[in-house]
Motif scaffolding. Sequence first.
Motif, PDB file in Angstrom:
ATOM      1  N   ASP A  42     -14.674 -18.473 -13.760  1.00  0.00           N
ATOM      2  CA  ASP A  42     -13.700 -17.974 -12.787  1.00  0.00           C
ATOM      3  C   ASP A  42     -12.322 -17.864 -13.428  1.00  0.00           C
ATOM      4  O   ASP A  42     -11.649 -16.835 -13.314  1.00  0.00           O
ATOM      5  CB  ASP A  42     -13.616 -18.901 -11.570  1.00  0.00           C
ATOM      6  CG  ASP A  42     -14.765 -18.747 -10.589  1.00  0.00           C
ATOM      7  OD1 ASP A  42     -15.604 -17.837 -10.763  1.00  0.00           O
ATOM      8  OD2 ASP A  42     -14.816 -19.547  -9.634  1.00  0.00           O
ATOM      9  N   SER A  48     -14.042 -14.783  -8.927  1.00  0.00           N
ATOM     10  CA  SER A  48     -14.392 -15.865  -8.015  1.00  0.00           C
ATOM     11  C   SER A  48     -15.879 -15.751  -7.692  1.00  0.00           C
ATOM     12  O   SER A  48     -16.280 -14.969  -6.829  1.00  0.00           O
ATOM     13  CB  SER A  48     -13.554 -15.783  -6.737  1.00  0.00           C
ATOM     14  OG  SER A  48     -13.859 -16.856  -5.894  1.00  0.00           O
ATOM     15  N   GLU A  50     -19.202 -16.395  -6.072  1.00  0.00           N
ATOM     16  CA  GLU A  50     -19.572 -16.876  -4.743  1.00  0.00           C
ATOM     17  C   GLU A  50     -20.740 -17.855  -4.825  1.00  0.00           C
ATOM     18  O   GLU A  50     -21.555 -17.800  -5.741  1.00  0.00           O
ATOM     19  CB  GLU A  50     -19.936 -15.690  -3.856  1.00  0.00           C
ATOM     20  CG  GLU A  50     -18.763 -14.758  -3.620  1.00  0.00           C
ATOM     21  CD  GLU A  50     -19.115 -13.564  -2.764  1.00  0.00           C
ATOM     22  OE1 GLU A  50     -20.201 -13.551  -2.149  1.00  0.00           O
ATOM     23  OE2 GLU A  50     -18.295 -12.639  -2.726  1.00  0.00           O
ATOM     24  N   GLU A  52     -23.518 -18.065  -3.336  1.00  0.00           N
ATOM     25  CA  GLU A  52     -24.870 -17.500  -3.393  1.00  0.00           C
ATOM     26  C   GLU A  52     -25.295 -17.125  -4.815  1.00  0.00           C
ATOM     27  O   GLU A  52     -26.490 -16.985  -5.082  1.00  0.00           O
ATOM     28  CB  GLU A  52     -24.964 -16.276  -2.490  1.00  0.00           C
ATOM     29  CG  GLU A  52     -24.082 -15.132  -2.935  1.00  0.00           C
ATOM     30  CD  GLU A  52     -23.923 -14.051  -1.880  1.00  0.00           C
ATOM     31  OE1 GLU A  52     -23.703 -12.904  -2.281  1.00  0.00           O
ATOM     32  OE2 GLU A  52     -24.007 -14.363  -0.686  1.00  0.00           O
ATOM     33  N   ASP A  53     -24.330 -16.985  -5.726  1.00  0.00           N
ATOM     34  CA  ASP A  53     -24.657 -16.650  -7.111  1.00  0.00           C
ATOM     35  C   ASP A  53     -24.684 -17.871  -8.029  1.00  0.00           C
ATOM     36  O   ASP A  53     -24.954 -17.746  -9.216  1.00  0.00           O
ATOM     37  CB  ASP A  53     -23.675 -15.610  -7.661  1.00  0.00           C
ATOM     38  CG  ASP A  53     -23.963 -14.222  -7.118  1.00  0.00           C
ATOM     39  OD1 ASP A  53     -25.157 -13.895  -6.955  1.00  0.00           O
ATOM     40  OD2 ASP A  53     -23.012 -13.470  -6.854  1.00  0.00           O
ATOM     41  N   TYR A  72     -18.924  -9.295 -11.014  1.00  0.00           N
ATOM     42  CA  TYR A  72     -17.693  -9.691 -10.346  1.00  0.00           C
ATOM     43  C   TYR A  72     -16.472  -8.937 -10.870  1.00  0.00           C
ATOM     44  O   TYR A  72     -15.519  -8.732 -10.124  1.00  0.00           O
ATOM     45  CB  TYR A  72     -17.472 -11.198 -10.451  1.00  0.00           C
ATOM     46  CG  TYR A  72     -18.306 -11.936  -9.445  1.00  0.00           C
ATOM     47  CD1 TYR A  72     -17.879 -12.085  -8.143  1.00  0.00           C
ATOM     48  CD2 TYR A  72     -19.561 -12.458  -9.782  1.00  0.00           C
ATOM     49  CE1 TYR A  72     -18.656 -12.731  -7.193  1.00  0.00           C
ATOM     50  CE2 TYR A  72     -20.347 -13.097  -8.848  1.00  0.00           C
ATOM     51  CZ  TYR A  72     -19.888 -13.230  -7.557  1.00  0.00           C
ATOM     52  OH  TYR A  72     -20.666 -13.853  -6.615  1.00  0.00           O
TER      53      TYR A  72
END
Length: 76
Positions: A42, A48, A50, A52-53, A72
Motif C-alpha cells: 500500500d 489501498s 481491499e 477481499e484481496d 489497484y
Amino acid sequence: MNEILEILKEVRPDSDFESSSDFIEEELLDSLDIIRLTSSLDSAFSISIEGEDIVPENFNSLCAMKEMVKKYKKVP
C-alpha cells in the motif's frame, strides 16, 4: 517486480523468494507476513488493497502480487 521483491526481502530476509514457485505452500510467508506485505505494498505503490484481496492466492508468488498491484494501480 524488483520493488515487490525488495519488500519481500524486508519482510522475510531469510527466505529465497526468487527460487520459490509458491510462497504459501513452501511456508515462506504466513498470515502475519501477508498483513505486513499488504501495508508495505500500500505504501510503496500508493494503493489501498481491499480486504477481499488479502487472500493467500494473491501473495503466493511475485507474479500474483504484481498482478494485484497492477489491478489497484488501474483503479481510479
